[in-house]
Design a protein around this motif. Structure first.
Motif, PDB file in Angstrom:
ATOM      1  N   TYR A   1     -41.324 -14.668  31.210  1.00 48.32           N
ATOM      2  CA  TYR A   1     -40.080 -15.310  31.631  1.00 48.32           C
ATOM      3  C   TYR A   1     -39.310 -15.757  30.399  1.00 48.32           C
ATOM      4  N   ARG A   2     -38.134 -15.162  30.174  1.00 55.47           N
ATOM      5  CA  ARG A   2     -37.304 -15.487  29.014  1.00 55.47           C
ATOM      6  C   ARG A   2     -36.142 -16.408  29.359  1.00 55.47           C
ATOM      7  N   GLY A   3     -35.791 -16.523  30.632  1.00 60.23           N
ATOM      8  CA  GLY A   3     -34.594 -17.258  31.014  1.00 60.23           C
ATOM      9  C   GLY A   3     -33.365 -16.364  30.935  1.00 60.23           C
ATOM     10  N   ARG A   4     -32.223 -16.913  31.251  1.00 63.60           N
ATOM     11  CA  ARG A   4     -30.991 -16.121  31.271  1.00 63.60           C
ATOM     12  C   ARG A   4     -30.586 -15.624  29.895  1.00 63.60           C
ATOM     13  N   THR A   5     -30.764 -16.452  28.880  1.00 58.90           N
ATOM     14  CA  THR A   5     -30.254 -16.114  27.550  1.00 58.90           C
ATOM     15  C   THR A   5     -31.346 -16.104  26.479  1.00 58.90           C
ATOM     16  N   GLY A   6     -32.615 -16.089  26.890  1.00 58.69           N
ATOM     17  CA  GLY A   6     -33.701 -16.054  25.927  1.00 58.69           C
ATOM     18  C   GLY A   6     -34.133 -17.405  25.410  1.00 58.69           C
ATOM     19  N   VAL A   7     -33.605 -18.491  25.989  1.00 49.82           N
ATOM     20  CA  VAL A   7     -33.898 -19.833  25.493  1.00 49.82           C
ATOM     21  C   VAL A   7     -35.111 -20.456  26.188  1.00 49.82           C
ATOM     22  N   ALA A   8     -35.569 -19.867  27.289  1.00 59.50           N
ATOM     23  CA  ALA A   8     -36.726 -20.424  27.995  1.00 59.50           C
ATOM     24  C   ALA A   8     -37.908 -20.537  27.043  1.00 59.50           C
ATOM     25  N   GLY A   9     -38.562 -21.680  27.068  1.00 62.78           N
ATOM     26  CA  GLY A   9     -39.714 -21.904  26.207  1.00 62.78           C
ATOM     27  C   GLY A   9     -39.415 -22.687  24.951  1.00 62.78           C
ATOM     28  N   GLU A  10     -38.144 -23.032  24.714  1.00 65.05           N
ATOM     29  CA  GLU A  10     -37.795 -23.813  23.510  1.00 65.05           C
ATOM     30  C   GLU A  10     -38.083 -25.287  23.757  1.00 65.05           C
ATOM     31  N   ILE A  11     -39.351 -25.592  23.988  1.00 66.34           N
ATOM     32  CA  ILE A  11     -39.739 -26.952  24.342  1.00 66.34           C
ATOM     33  C   ILE A  11     -39.715 -27.892  23.137  1.00 66.34           C
ATOM     34  N   GLY A  12     -39.642 -27.355  21.934  1.00 64.72           N
ATOM     35  CA  GLY A  12     -39.649 -28.193  20.742  1.00 64.72           C
ATOM     36  C   GLY A  12     -38.459 -29.111  20.636  1.00 64.72           C
ATOM     37  N   HIS A  13     -37.395 -28.828  21.391  1.00 69.01           N
ATOM     38  CA  HIS A  13     -36.181 -29.627  21.274  1.00 69.01           C
ATOM     39  C   HIS A  13     -35.993 -30.586  22.441  1.00 69.01           C
ATOM     40  N   LEU A  14     -37.053 -30.781  23.242  1.00 69.76           N
ATOM     41  CA  LEU A  14     -37.017 -31.792  24.291  1.00 69.76           C
ATOM     42  C   LEU A  14     -37.129 -33.172  23.651  1.00 69.76           C
ATOM     43  N   SER A  15     -36.316 -34.106  24.099  1.00 73.96           N
ATOM     44  CA  SER A  15     -36.389 -35.473  23.576  1.00 73.96           C
ATOM     45  C   SER A  15     -37.626 -36.163  24.143  1.00 73.96           C
ATOM     46  N   VAL A  16     -38.444 -36.714  23.227  1.00 77.14           N
ATOM     47  CA  VAL A  16     -39.718 -37.277  23.679  1.00 77.14           C
ATOM     48  C   VAL A  16     -39.994 -38.672  23.136  1.00 77.14           C
ATOM     49  N   SER A  17     -39.222 -39.162  22.170  1.00 75.29           N
ATOM     50  CA  SER A  17     -39.566 -40.430  21.547  1.00 75.29           C
ATOM     51  C   SER A  17     -38.349 -41.054  20.890  1.00 75.29           C
ATOM     52  N   SER A  18     -38.559 -42.204  20.299  1.00 73.14           N
ATOM     53  CA  SER A  18     -37.505 -42.822  19.504  1.00 73.14           C
ATOM     54  C   SER A  18     -37.324 -42.028  18.220  1.00 73.14           C
ATOM     55  N   ALA A  19     -36.235 -42.278  17.532  1.00 76.20           N
ATOM     56  CA  ALA A  19     -35.897 -41.506  16.342  1.00 76.20           C
ATOM     57  C   ALA A  19     -37.017 -41.548  15.305  1.00 76.20           C
TER      58      ALA A  19
END
Length: 373
Positions: free
Chosen positions: A214-232
């Motif tokens: 599964y790549r998603g519509r534009t190939g961005v599926a799986g880019e989990i590294g850019h999910l916000s998870v914490s304070s700066a």
């Protein structure tokens, strides 16, 4: 999917299988299966490898993939070191080398690949695969953005290599390529749906749903590294944020945090050694990073409900303290119903695993066109 393609797919998934088992698994008639087997066998893609004698009745002829019918070339592109392999159709690496390029210049990469192919000229090569970290347009073979690893934007590396070598060339995100390799030849051979999370300078995920990438519509599926998870955090990710997963749990972020705590720079090549030599500091930093990653894995398990999650950390982060932190956060964050069904496993990095993944992309493309009728 044609009957021939279904039969070939099942034979690929099994080491050895009889026509009776093919009939059982497909629900097709004996004549339909035998016709499809004859067609695929005439192409040279499968062969008979012996027989199975049961208590009663005649022995059953066993069929298997002719793994040495053809070969593919797989290339992992990385700023520090790029690997290239020759693989048979079962993903077995039969020859490997390192690319000699001083910089990641597409034309020079194509020359290096052509040189490698000339060195293995006795093998029938039916495809080339390239694995690149970043966002990929797999249909056109273009690296849209790979700021973390190779610094490319809108580079048509696939067409460049194909034009130089005359061989069909596929380009895929490295996490996707590794997920394909695990599905075809590795730990996930028997999983229907799973996710491979890659952890290094960047963080990404290859998502397999019902044994399809599964790549998603534009190939961005799986880019989990850019999910916000914490304070700066102190480390700024390539996306510009300081609160995303890569800014907390990537090897670069961990090296940055370690440098701050120790008061001296920690080069990437010394990260593992420094973590091992500073156990107290490492426990704190790896615990923080592992907790953030484990929480994201729990979200993935809840959203996708996969059979398994695989984490593939680079060698510097393949450490018990980090794995324990990831596992604890995952188990506490995932829904109880998911906890019983989603396995969390860690993959040990090998020198050629990423290039082998790239070769797997070419293998899938070859089998996607090998049996059309």
């Amino acid at each position: 999917m044609s009957i021939q393609a279904r039969v070939l797919q099942l034979i690929r998934q099994q080491h050895e299988i009889s026509q009776a088992e093919l009939r059982f698994q497909t629900g097709l008639s004996a004549s339909a299966i035998s016709g499809a087997v004859r067609r695929v066998q005439s192409l040279g893609l499968i062969h008979e490898v012996g027989s199975l004698q049961e208590a009663l009745g005649r022995p059953r002829t066993l069929l298997s993939l002719n793994a040495d019918y053809a070969y593919t070339v797989g290339i992992q592109l990385d700023v520090q070191q790029s690997h290239i392999v020759l693989s048979n159709l079962r993903g077995k690496v039969v020859h490997k080398a390192q690319l000699s390029h001083a910089g990641l210049i597409p034309a020079q990469i194509a020359e290096d690949v052509a040189h490698f192919i000339s060195e293995v000229s006795g093998h029938r090569i039916v495809g080339i695969g390239l694995a690149v970290s970043g966002i990929i347009d797999a249909e056109r073979g273009v690296c849209l953005d790979s700021a973390t690893t190779v610094g490319w934007q809108n580079v048509p590396i696939g067409p460049v290599v194909a034009e130089r070598t005359g061989i069909a060339t596929s380009v895929e995100n490295d996490a996707n390529a590794l997920a394909l390799a695990e599905m075809l030849f590795g730990e996930a051979r028997h999983d229907r749906s799973f996710i491979v999370v890659t952890l290094g300078k960047g963080i990404g995920a290859g998502i397999i749903i019902d044994r399809k990438l599964y790549r998603g519509r534009t190939g961005v599926a799986g880019e989990i590294g850019h999910l916000s998870v914490s304070s700066a955090a102190s480390y700024r990710c390539s996306c510009g944020k300081t609160d995303c997963l890569e800014a907390t749990a990537s090897s670069r972020a961990i090296a940055c945090a370690l440098s701050e705590r120790l008061g001296v720079p920690v080069p990437p090549e010394h990260l593992r050694e420094t973590l091992q030599n500073e156990p107290d500091v490492a426990q704190d930093i790896l615990g923080h990073a592992g907790t953030r990653l484990g929480a994201v894995l729990a979200v993935l398990a809840t959203v996708f409900d996969p059979d398994a999650l695989y984490v593939a950390p680079e060698q510097s982060l393949h450490l018990p303290a980090f794995q324990q932190a990831v596992t604890t956060a995952f188990q506490s964050g995932v829904l109880p119903l998911c906890r019983a069904g989603t396995n969390l496993r860690f993959l040990a990095e090998s020198e050629d695993m990423w290039a082998r993944g790239a070769a797997s992309v070419a293998i899938e493309r070859f089998f996607g066109t090998a049996v059309q009728a």
